[in-house]
Write a protein that holds these residues in place. Structure first.
Motif, PDB file in Angstrom:
ATOM      1  N   MET A   1       3.614  66.671  50.149  1.00 38.09           N
ATOM      2  CA  MET A   1       3.739  66.445  48.718  1.00 38.09           C
ATOM      3  C   MET A   1       2.333  66.156  48.182  1.00 38.09           C
ATOM      4  N   ILE A  80      15.414  67.362  40.973  1.00 41.60           N
ATOM      5  CA  ILE A  80      14.785  66.437  41.910  1.00 41.60           C
ATOM      6  C   ILE A  80      15.426  66.551  43.295  1.00 41.60           C
ATOM      7  N   MET A  81      16.748  66.648  43.338  1.00 40.66           N
ATOM      8  CA  MET A  81      17.431  66.769  44.640  1.00 40.66           C
ATOM      9  C   MET A  81      17.050  68.067  45.343  1.00 40.66           C
ATOM     10  N   ILE A  84      13.613  67.599  46.747  1.00 40.80           N
ATOM     11  CA  ILE A  84      13.636  66.777  47.964  1.00 40.80           C
ATOM     12  C   ILE A  84      14.057  67.602  49.170  1.00 40.80           C
ATOM     13  N   SER A  85      15.049  68.470  48.977  1.00 45.08           N
ATOM     14  CA  SER A  85      15.504  69.288  50.114  1.00 45.08           C
ATOM     15  C   SER A  85      14.439  70.289  50.532  1.00 45.08           C
ATOM     16  N   THR A  88      11.552  68.227  52.529  1.00 44.50           N
ATOM     17  CA  THR A  88      11.909  67.720  53.858  1.00 44.50           C
ATOM     18  C   THR A  88      11.988  68.830  54.905  1.00 44.50           C
TER      19      THR A  88
END
Length: 89
Positions: A1, A80-81, A84-85, A88
């Motif tokens: 990030m 946002i979700m 995040i996926s 990761t």
């Protein structure tokens, strides 16, 4: 990030917050100003006079624009979700 990604997320979060809260805050400000002008012209100095009209206006604004506000917040949360996926992996 990266730092740019974090700044972009923060910028979008602030924008979404202003977009969702802005109409309610502006309506509340206008109603408060109108009631203050009314109080100044009639010399009624009751401090609690502004609360009921502001609450009514905020309730009406939530009834009218609540679904739009919820939709905007859901779009931001979904973005946002998804981000995040991707991060990761």
């Amino acid at each position: 990030m990266t730092e740019n990604m974090v700044m972009g997320i923060a910028k979008e979060a602030l924008y979404t917050g202003m977009l969702v809260a802005g109409p309610i805050l502006i309506l509340s400000l206008v109603v408060g100003l109108l009631i203050s002008i009314f109080q100044a012209t009639t010399q009624i100095q009751e401090q609690t006079l502004t609360f009921v009209p502001k609450l009514v206006v905020i309730l009406v604004a939530l009834v009218i624009g609540g679904s739009w506000m919820l939709h905007e917040l859901m779009k931001f949360t979904t973005k946002i979700m998804n981000l995040i996926s991707v991060i990761t992996k």
